[in-house]
Design a protein around this motif. Structure first.
Motif: not given
Length: 181
Positions: A64-68
């Protein structure tokens, strides 16, 4: 960037490496430094709040290319580790934390560059300025490059912690030994 970093312990700690590399990459490179938010930030220093640093170091991961983002506790722990290793110093200011990269010039390969800059100075009409006669450099007894000098410096930091009364060794000799190693 000095390639000695690949042989440094920091290379195996991804978070610590990212923080250190980010600080080096954003540190002031100007010899004169800069004025920022009422603070004189010198060469090798970077002024930033921890929250902004946290945002700067955010990354994307997964399908999901989630920002961390790294938790502030992780940032503080890794920064403290970098301080304990003698790689950086920190100072709290009203404008944020002033990070200083210890031995900044060695990581940038800037050692000795002042002579090159002086040699390149020119008059306003473009002609070279008169240069005073420089003495010929002595032949080097040692064969090493900046990577070995940086590694010798890191080794000396570690030795000094355990043997604080030890006289500083000849870094060129240590660098030569590392080169031959």
């Amino acid at each position: 960037m000095n390639r000695g970093i690949f042989n440094h312990d920091i290379w195996s700690d991804v978070v610590k490496f990212r923080i250190f590399f980010y600080l080096i990459g954003n540190a002031v490179s100007s010899k004169e430094g800069i004025q920022q938010d009422g603070v004189h930030v010198q060469q090798g220093q970077y002024l930033r709040s921890l929250r902004n640093l946290q945002d700067d170091l955010a990354y994307r991961e997964g399908k999901g290319n989630k920002k961390k983002v790294y938790p502030l506790t992780t940032l503080r722990r890794k920064l403290k580790s970098l301080e304990n290793d003698g790689e950086i110093t920190t100072k709290l200011t009203d404008s944020g934390t002033l990070f200083t990269v210890v031995n900044y010039a060695s990581y940038q390969g800037l050692q000795g560059s002042e002579n090159e800059i002086v040699a390149q100075k020119r008059h306003t009409d473009g002609t070279p300025t008169a240069q005073k006669e420089e003495p010929k450099p002595k032949k080097k007894r040692y064969v090493y490059d900046e990577k070995q000098i940086a590694l010798a410096g890191l080794l000396w930091k570690k030795v000094k912690v355990n043997v604080p009364d030890m006289k500083e060794p000849n870094m060129e000799s240590w660098a030569n030994t590392i080169e031959r190693g």
